[in-house]
Design a protein around this motif. Structure first.
Motif, short mmCIF file in Angstrom:
data_model
loop_
_atom_site.label_atom_id
_atom_site.label_comp_id
_atom_site.label_asym_id
_atom_site.label_seq_id
_atom_site.Cartn_x
_atom_site.Cartn_y
_atom_site.Cartn_z
N GLU A 76 0.82 -1.20 0.00
CA GLU A 76 0.00 0.00 0.00
C GLU A 76 0.85 1.26 0.00
O GLU A 76 2.02 1.25 0.40
N THR A 77 0.23 2.33 -0.49
CA THR A 77 0.82 3.66 -0.47
C THR A 77 -0.06 4.55 0.39
O THR A 77 -1.28 4.62 0.17
N THR A 78 0.54 5.21 1.37
CA THR A 78 -0.21 6.03 2.32
C THR A 78 0.22 7.47 2.22
O THR A 78 1.43 7.77 2.18
N ILE A 79 -0.74 8.38 2.15
CA ILE A 79 -0.45 9.81 2.15
C ILE A 79 -1.00 10.42 3.45
O ILE A 79 -2.04 10.00 3.95
N LYS A 80 -0.26 11.39 3.98
CA LYS A 80 -0.66 12.11 5.18
C LYS A 80 -0.49 13.60 4.93
O LYS A 80 0.40 14.02 4.19
N PHE A 81 -1.31 14.41 5.58
CA PHE A 81 -1.19 15.86 5.44
C PHE A 81 -1.71 16.52 6.70
O PHE A 81 -2.46 15.92 7.48
N ALA A 82 -1.30 17.75 6.92
CA ALA A 82 -1.72 18.50 8.10
C ALA A 82 -3.05 19.20 7.84
O ALA A 82 -3.32 19.64 6.71
N PRO A 83 -3.91 19.33 8.85
CA PRO A 83 -5.19 20.02 8.67
C PRO A 83 -4.99 21.49 8.28
O PRO A 83 -3.97 22.11 8.62
N ALA A 84 -5.95 22.02 7.58
CA ALA A 84 -5.90 23.41 7.14
C ALA A 84 -6.56 24.33 8.16
O ALA A 84 -7.20 23.89 9.12
N ASN A 85 -6.43 25.62 7.91
CA ASN A 85 -7.06 26.64 8.74
C ASN A 85 -7.85 27.58 7.86
O ASN A 85 -7.67 27.62 6.64
N LEU A 86 -8.74 28.35 8.47
CA LEU A 86 -9.49 29.35 7.72
C LEU A 86 -8.57 30.47 7.26
O LEU A 86 -7.53 30.74 7.87
N GLY A 87 -8.97 31.11 6.17
CA GLY A 87 -8.18 32.22 5.67
C GLY A 87 -8.31 33.46 6.54
O GLY A 87 -9.27 33.61 7.31
N TYR A 88 -7.35 34.37 6.41
CA TYR A 88 -7.37 35.61 7.19
C TYR A 88 -6.56 36.66 6.45
O TYR A 88 -5.73 36.36 5.57
N ALA A 89 -6.79 37.93 6.78
CA ALA A 89 -6.18 39.06 6.08
C ALA A 89 -4.75 39.28 6.54
O ALA A 89 -4.29 38.75 7.55
#
Length: 541
Positions: A159-172
């Motif tokens: 198997e091939t596993t991908i991981k990523f960090a959660p995102a945040n809301l945009g801001y000015a």
């Protein structure tokens, strides 16, 4: 006039330097690598860190930038500063950084390099986002970067596993980022959703040019949605990790698009790619992939699983033992038919082989990626029921079952043989089942495979061979008995006929002991010296 001439020469030299920046950069003495937002750059890195890159004239409505750099298999490093720090640099074949812009900032600089001996061909691009767009990796707690837009990829044979960090809301610009874990309502980052995309490179093409060309379709949101296959959508409550079936030698690009349903805005992570093999290592090398045929159908298949799961022996030894076990199983089944002629047992094995392939084909379709079948119990019960259903349905017409199995399984064996020389995804029909039987974590993997020109050709060949083989057998067997008597019965009848029929020349054949003694006498005579005939003494006159 002299001053004007010098000014013209300086301008021409500056233009020549900038034009070169759009092509290839061999070393940092040629100057800065200048980028433009949304423009792909190809260049070469061949000396240790750092080499400076710069972006001018950043628009005031841009809140953050994502820079990404890609190479085929050699690592490159991108950093905020000339000094490498773990929380301000990223190293890999697909590396990216998020630049959160300050108020009034219109210029951005960063540094590129490689520690490898050989020059590295790279492709890079800068993408801009506004304050309404979500920030990929903006709520990172697992990886080193404060804001990490990268996708981390790991693979093995299964198997091939991908991981990523959660995102945040945009801001000015100049505003503090929204807190990541202050709440779980619709005004927080918990409203974000993540679409995971998969993109297959052309089969049998491991070239660097092909990878960098197709990576251009996987960097921005519109291109990813238009080009790639959406595999799954994750919510903020789901684990930011997805597994796929490994396809050794097949290039695959993965990317994640984070979507804000409240503002209907989105942003793309930095895509990651893999061939599920190594361009440098000897074992598991992309240059010499090893593909194997599943045992000798029944005995070999189960024996391979048994050896792999219970013993740590090497792959080559495992194949030898599997071949031996398959041969023993094949000879045993032949012996059962030859001696006892138990048709039901033999046809049950034949039907199970056909049922196994049909069940494998069923789960090779998108049906196999349904969430319910990620449970091993549900999968194996359903798989077994389909496999057993085939011999049960055809138990009343065993000759048809035998003909269908010979036609379908025989033609699929040709497909597997072709796959050894001309890559095709059809080999994964059975290989995915084998992986799931060998690896306890494979149930979480998505089993998508590319279906390209090669696959359509091989599928047509498979269908043509199967139909022609079945048709030929039906025509040949028309008017004949369903199944002939088993060989032992024929041999016994022939022996009795010879014993009772005195007119049969074989009736007068000497017993076996006398025949063997006669043969030995003939062989012995070959080694005896021939005695001369006639008188030994001279004739006296």
């Amino acid at each position: 006039m002299g001053f004007l001439q010098l000014l013209v020469v300086a301008v021409l030299a500056s233009e020549h330097r900038v034009a070169g920046a759009a092509e290839v950069f061999g070393n940092s003495s040629e100057g800065l690598i200048e980028f433009s937002v949304g423009k792909f750059r190809y260049f070469e890195l061949n000396r240790p860190f750092p080499e400076e890159a710069i972006l001018h004239d950043i628009s005031s409505n841009v809140t953050f930038l994502i820079f990404q750099i890609h190479s085929q298999y050699q690592n490159t490093t991108v950093s905020f500063s000339p000094t490498l720090l773990s929380n301000s640099s990223e190293t890999g074949t697909a590396s990216g950084l998020v630049f959160i812009l300050r108020p009034e900032q219109s210029t951005c600089t960063w540094y590129l390099g490689t520690s490898g001996i050989q020059p590295v061909q790279n492709m890079a691009i800068l993408l801009s986002y506004s304050e309404r767009d979500p920030v990929p990796g903006g709520c990172n707690l697992e990886f080193d970067l404060d804001i990490d837009p990268n996708i981390y990829l790991e693979y093995n044979f299964f198997e091939t596993t991908i991981k990523f960090a959660p995102a945040n809301l945009g801001y000015a610009r100049g505003v503090d980022p929204p807190p990541c874990d202050a709440g779980t309502d619709q005004d927080s980052r918990w409203r974000l959703q993540y679409d995971v995309y998969q993109y297959f490179l052309p089969e049998n093409d491991l070239t660097e040019e092909m990878l960098l060309k197709h990576l251009q379709r996987m960097v921005s949101v519109p291109q990813v949605k238009a080009s790639a296959l959406k595999v799954v959508t994750l919510t903020a409550n789901d684990k930011t990790s997805v597994s796929f079936s490994s396809l050794p030698g097949q290039g695959v690009i993965y990317n994640v698009i984070v979507w804000d349903p409240f503002l209907n805005t989105s942003a793309a992570y930095v895509p990651a790619h893999t061939y599920a093999c190594s361009f440098e290592a000897g074992e598991g090398s992309c240059a010499s992939l090893e593909l194997f045929f599943i045992g000798f159908i029944i005995m070999g298949f189960f024996f391979y699983i048994l050896i792999t799961r219970l013993t740590p022996i090497k792959y080559d030894v495992n194949l030898i033992l599997t071949a031996v076990a398959g041969s023993v199983g094949g000879m045993f089944l032949v012996a059962v038919w030859w001696r006892f002629g138990i048709l039901s047992i033999c046809m049950l094995c034949v039907g199970l082989v056909l049922g196994f392939l049909i069940s494998s084909v069923t789960f090779f379709t998108p049906l196999g990626n349904l969430k319910i079948f990620h449970d091993d119990g549900v999968f194996w019960v359903t798989f077994s029921c389909i496999a057993i259903l085939i011999p049960v349905v055809f138990m009343g017409c065993l000759r048809i079952l035998n003909i269908l199995t010979c036609g379908v399984i025989g033609s699929y064996s040709v497909v597997l043989a072709i796959d050894s020389y001309w890559s095709t995804s059809l080999s994964y029909i059975t290989l995915n089942v084998l992986k799931r039987a060998l690896n306890k974590d494979f149930h979480r993997a998505f089993t998508n495979v590319p279906f390209q020109t090669n696959d359509f050709i091989i599928l047509a060949v498979w269908g043509m061979l199967a139909v022609s083989g079945i048709t030929l057998q039906i025509q040949r067997e028309r008017g004949r008995p369903f199944f002939p008597p088993h060989p032992y019965k024929l041999w016994k009848q022939e022996r009795e006929r010879r014993v009772t029929n005195i007119l049969d020349p074989s009736y007068h054949i000497p017993p076996l002991r006398e025949r063997l003694y006669g043969r030995l006498t003939q062989i012995k005579g070959l080694f005896q010296k021939e005695q001369p005939a006639g008188e030994r003494t001279p004739l006296l006159l």
